[in-house]
Structures are given as C-alpha cells and as structure tokens.
Enzyme design. Sequence first.
Site, short mmCIF file in Angstrom:
data_model
loop_
_atom_site.label_atom_id
_atom_site.label_comp_id
_atom_site.label_asym_id
_atom_site.label_seq_id
_atom_site.Cartn_x
_atom_site.Cartn_y
_atom_site.Cartn_z
N ARG A 525 0.86 -1.18 0.00
CA ARG A 525 0.00 0.00 0.00
C ARG A 525 0.89 1.23 0.00
NH1 ARG A 525 -5.36 1.25 1.79
NH2 ARG A 525 -5.69 -0.96 2.22
N GLY A 526 0.55 2.20 -0.84
CA GLY A 526 1.35 3.42 -0.92
C GLY A 526 0.50 4.60 -1.32
N SER A 528 0.15 6.01 -4.19
CA SER A 528 -0.53 5.93 -5.48
C SER A 528 -1.62 4.87 -5.52
CB SER A 528 0.49 5.62 -6.59
OG SER A 528 1.16 4.41 -6.31
N GLY A 529 -1.69 4.01 -4.50
CA GLY A 529 -2.74 3.00 -4.51
C GLY A 529 -2.35 1.76 -3.72
N VAL A 531 -1.86 -2.54 -3.64
CA VAL A 531 -1.43 -3.63 -4.51
C VAL A 531 -1.94 -4.96 -3.96
CG1 VAL A 531 0.53 -4.74 -5.65
CG2 VAL A 531 0.66 -2.32 -5.01
N LYS A 545 -2.31 -3.30 -9.09
CA LYS A 545 -2.34 -2.05 -8.32
C LYS A 545 -3.62 -1.29 -8.66
CE LYS A 545 1.25 0.66 -7.51
NZ LYS A 545 1.20 1.13 -6.11
N ASP A 637 9.65 9.12 -7.09
CA ASP A 637 9.44 8.51 -5.77
C ASP A 637 10.34 7.28 -5.58
OD1 ASP A 637 8.40 8.30 -3.23
OD2 ASP A 637 6.56 7.30 -3.85
#
Length: 799
Positions: A525-526, A528-529, A531, A545, A637
């Site tokens: 999890r990050g 951008s979304g 996974v 993702k 990133d």
Amino acid sequence: MMRETFLLFLLFCSLIESSASKNTIKDHLQRGSSLSVDDSSDVIRSPDNTYTCGFYGFQSNAYWFAIWFTNSKERTAVWTANRNTPVNGRGSKMTFRRNGAMVLTDVDGMVVWETNTTSTDVDRAVLLNTGNLVLQNQKGQILWQSFDYPTDTLLPSQTLTKRKSLISALRRGSFEPGYFVLSYNSINVLILTYDSPETTVLYWPSPDPGFNVWSYGRTSYNSSRIAFFDDFGVFRSSDRWQFNASDMGFGIRRRLTMDYDGNLRIYSLNDSTGLWSISWQAIAQPCNVLGICGRNGICDNGVLQSECSCPPHHQQTNPTDVSQGCTPTFNTTCSNSTKFGFLEMPNTDYYGFDLNSIDAFLPTSFDACKDMCLRNCRCIAFSYRLTGEGLCFIKNALFNGFRSPNFPGSIYLKVPVDMETSESVSVLTSSNATCVEVVTVMLGSPSMYEPSETKVKWVYLYSFAIAIGVAEAFVMLLGWWLFYRKNALLTSLEEGYRMVSSQFRGFTYQELVKATQNFKVEIGRGGSGTVYKGILEDERVVAVKRLGDVSEGGEFWAEVSTIGKINHMNLVRMWGFCSHKRYKLLVYEYVENLSLAHRLFSTTFLQWKERFKVAVGIAKGLAYLHHECLEWVIHCDVKPENILLDESFEAKIADFGLAKLTQRGGQNSEFTRIRGTKGYMAPEWASNLPITAKVDVYSYGVVVLEMARGIRLSNIVVQEGEEEETELMRFLRVAKTKLQGEEMESWIEEIIDSRLGGLFSMKQAAKLVEIGVSCVEEDRNKRPTMDSVVHDLIDCESE
C-alpha cells in the site's frame, strides 16, 4: 486635470510598449543568443508568419528543435534537427555560438546536434518564407540550410537530390525515423522502398526490382537525379515523373510528406480551419505498401478499411504497433522428432522470399509443391495458385502479406501436426527431411469411405449430397450475414486470426476481480494506490495495483500504453491495465523477494554482494528511464519500498511512470503538487523549481547511502544542545571532510553496516558512499547523471 490625463496616457503607452516588447517574436537569431525550451514563446517566425521555428513537444518530457506550420491546427512539423534524440523539457537550449555554429544542448549540457559552420563567417540565423532555416553571412549568402537535411517532408521550392531522401516517421505522432523511404535508386529513378533492419524491398512504382521504367513513363538516362515541388502544386523529377495536386494553383500552402503508413501524399492547408486535406497520393490501395504489417503480418482490405492481422497460431509482436508484425506461438525449428502439416489461408499471399525463385513459374502439382516444402527445413510455408497451370512458391520468410477475395491462390502455413484443425481434409506430416507421410482426416462416419464388394449404398450418397447442399446454403447465408456485420466477422474468426498477445493488453474488471479473488490478498500500500496479489487464467502470478486519483479516458490509455512499452530487466514489467468506470488498475509481474526495504531494514538483511548488485541494478533502471526511453520518465518517488527484488536478488524498480498518471494537468504542465516521500525528496521540490531527472538522482543517492549504512537516513537525530537534524544531514557533514582525508579508509569501515561483520569490499564501499554523497548535492547541477553513475559502479563491480 490636463496634467493627470497626460500622465495616464504616458502610463498606458508604457504598458503597451512593455507588453509588446515582452511578446515580440524573433525574426532572426544573432551570434551569442539562444532559444530556450523553458519559454514556449521563444521562437523564430518567418516574415509572412507561415512558419515557426523553436522547441516542439507533444510528449510529456521529450522536445525537438523543429520547424512547423504556424497556423495548422496540429502545429504540423516539417523538419526536425534532433529527430533521433529528443531533449529534456527543462533547461535545454539551442544556442547560436560565437564560433558560428548552432548547437542544441540537453539539460546536462550534452551536445545533441550542431551545424558544421564553425569555420565560416556566418552572422545570423533566419527562417525564410519558404520554411527554410538558413545561416547567412553579412552579405546575405546562405552558408547552411535546413533544406539540405529533409526529414519526412518536402516543401515547395525545396529540392530532392541523389544525396537526399524522405524517411517516414516510425508511427503516428512520432518523429523517430521509420522504414519507408522516398529516394533515387542506382539507375536514376525515384522509388519508394521499405527498408527495415530485417529486409529492404521496393514497392513503388512496381514491386519488381527489374521493372521496365519506360512502361511507367520514366527514364533512367538522366543522371542529374533532382526533383522539385513548386508553389503551383506540380512535382517534377529528372526521371520524367510528374504529378499535380488536385487543387493546383497559387496561394495554397502545401507539403509533400512520406507518411508513416508508407504512402507518399500531398497535403493542402485550409487556412480558415487549420486542417489538412489530401490533394494527391501515390498509392490508392494501402495493401500495395509492402512491409506495412511487418513480418508474418497480413494486410486485409476489409469492408470499412485496410487492417493488419496475424496468421493462425501467431500473436502480435507489439500490440501498440502493427508494423512490428506477428510472432509464431510454436517452435519452427526443423528436427527429426517434429512432424509438420499445413494450414490453408485462402486468398492470401506473401510477396517475395521464394526459395525456388528460379523454377517457380514452371507448372507444378499441388502434391509436388507440398513435398518440396516438407523436404526443405528452411521452408515455413508455400503459396499455390491455379492460373491455367499450377504455380508453386515455397517461402523461407513471410513478409508483405495480403489477403484479397480476387487472389486465385492460398498460402499453406507449415505448423506442427498437433496444431492442425479438423477443417483440413488432407494433412501432410514429416518426421524428417526425407520421409513423407500422409494422414487423412475423415469427414462423416468411417462407413462412408469403406469399399462395397456388392453394390453402392445409394442412400448414403443421397444423404451426403443433401447434407452438402444444406451446408452450402448455410455457408452462403452465414457469409452474407458476416459481410454486413463486421463485429460478428471478427468474433467468428477469433480462434484462427485474431491478434492475441501475452504481453501488454487491456484486462476487463471481471478478469481482475477473479484473478485477485475479489482483491483478497493485499501485498502493498502506498500513496498511489493499493497492490493485490493475483493469478491470471494463464497461471501467471501478478501484482494488481488499484490506483487512486488518475487521469481519465483517452489520456489514461495513452499514458499506460507508453509505460507498457517500456521494457528493461531492472524495471518491473507491466502486463496490462484496466479502466472500468471509476476504477483504474495496473497489472504488473509479481516479484518474489519483496522490497529492498524488507531486505535492508530487517533481520533478514542483504549481504554486501547483493547490496552492490542491487545498487547497480537500480542505477541501470533509472538510466534507462532518463536517457534511453523515447518519452523520458522521471520516477519522482525512488525509495527502498519501490525497489523490488527477484529470486536472484536482481533489482526491479516499481511504480515508474505513475507520476505521469497522477500529477499531469496538461501536455506541457509541470507537476501540480509535490510527489515523493519525505527523506528521499530533492530540495527543488520545496523550492518550487522545475522538476528534472535530477530529483531521481537525489533519491538514488539517499537509497545507496542507506544501503551502505544499513539504517534509515531520514530518521531525526537530536543531540544535546543542538537543533534537530536528520541522520542524512549529520552523515553528510562528516562525509565531506572524511572523503578527502587520509583517514577515509578507517572511516569507511566505521560507517558501513556493522551487521555485515566487516565482510565487504572496501573499494566498492568507498565508491558507493562517494557516489551517494555526490547524488545528494543541494545544487542539482552538481549531481551526476544516472548514465555516469552506472559507468562508475560497473568499474567496481568485479571487485
């Protein structure tokens, strides 16, 4: 009152003058001046405003120095200086140096393109009304001109000579050189050729290399080899070839372009709409352009338009570029253990590459033609046609394929026997080059083929005849229905002829729900979304993702298709995407050994050999993104969580390209909000400076220093009586003195991760720390490029 009015008038005039001077477009460029990519108004215009010269960008970070039609709606480019090498959208310049050369430099100062005019008395650069960019001396003499270096377009008053050619773009919306060429051949005739890395073939005015030039109204006796396109819309060539635009006359802006699809066309500009219309083209039938569908591909003149398709048991090599052709899904190697048969493709042929070219036009029976192909390991198919007598052409390669209902023959594709379909009445198989075996596939029951020793069973014959009649009627009705319903046609031929790819493709939302068991197993999890782990129907394990805020519609498709084409061993491979209502999902390969963060900041830490290997791999992946992609990608990133490790601890960078999906506000816009992770973000993010690839270099520096130290450098350290600072800042304060001193070796031993127990290469460790420190320089211009980092690390890799 009068005095106040006068002051207001002066103020108004000064504002107008200031505004006018600010927006003045250059009509020439003097020595010592330059044009910058950072200012879209920094351009040169022709005196009549027809043409503009400057930096042209239609991809997010790729720019070309180009000339284009000012008033065309799509800013149609007619010439580019750096066709093969786009420059960065920040900091690149075209400088007219004092030594007389025009030089194009990238953001890092590297020279990308320059004119050969350093030894001349060139004084100024001027864009003429003809669209010709010229370098002149003080007398007005032309010492260099863009007309001498055409790309894919010829303008009125521009000549085409034996030393020049028009080379198409590789694809629509690209400046990269393609494979279709307009040029003079060795016998002084202007021709069109398909010139790819695999083959070169003439296709116009005739696909026959030895064509009779007189029958096409040409002559080969004039060796001047020069062609000219005039303002009236007439093209004349020294080989007596002449053609006219359909709208002949003065006052219309035209161009002659070698298009990406292999056709040569004249375009005329509608000044009121800014749109182009075709006023002449060389080839009326698109499938007459050889090579248009690539190796093994078939050009099909359909009901609505011409299309490229693949033969049975083939898949598209690149789903986004049909010109790259098709790849067989079976092993074509000839061996004693492989039995081959044939699949018929009716009304289809491939031009050229005949193994029996000497005797191909001798009458040959169908069986003899099959035998020739089976006995020759180089034969991959044969063409057979009946034109009074049977003609046989056995093929060692399949290029220039076409399908037409008027073609009186078929291609018989050589395939392993287990790929034969039940529609084949007779299948030939071969176990080696000398033995031929016939296998018969029966239609109906075996008793229909058994000989009768007494009398013929007429009931079977009548039944068979009726069955055939019904079948024919059904086929006719089905053919009529398919002819008027193209979608049904594509569906019915799906198994045999559809273009299937196991590479980048679109997935349905239902496919991904099933693959992930309704997004059951979360593996990451990050920002951008999230996974999820999944298993596709073909049993590939994938990471799916689910994105948060991304661009919509066609822009999303354009961006992910670009990312999907990026392929490097140190980048996580994207297999496809899904755009379903508000859901936007990306499908990646699944990487086994988790992330660098898991393997660096835990008890299962990496040993030095694996760490250095990972550092090299990350550098190679970023160098590819920054320097080798046609459309450059800045990651924005880079951190240990986004570096995944495969089973052999090869580094694979994840989430590249997502900045384009989540941050882009327009084609040339800068990032609209800060993207990255605290501790790994370059200072320019906070300084509101333009973002370049150097932000990734900074993040890479933090990552490799963390790999050397074995700890998070973003952690806050507070010492008694001192202000807060990060581990990184404290480390850099010491490093800048120690790296230059005699005590460097002992200091390196102190700072390298103590968990390694001293088991590391001193030379590699020193180099990694040195590179890391140089990458995190506050002044981005002092940071190295990722290309140079790769070279420095490779020099130490064998230690």
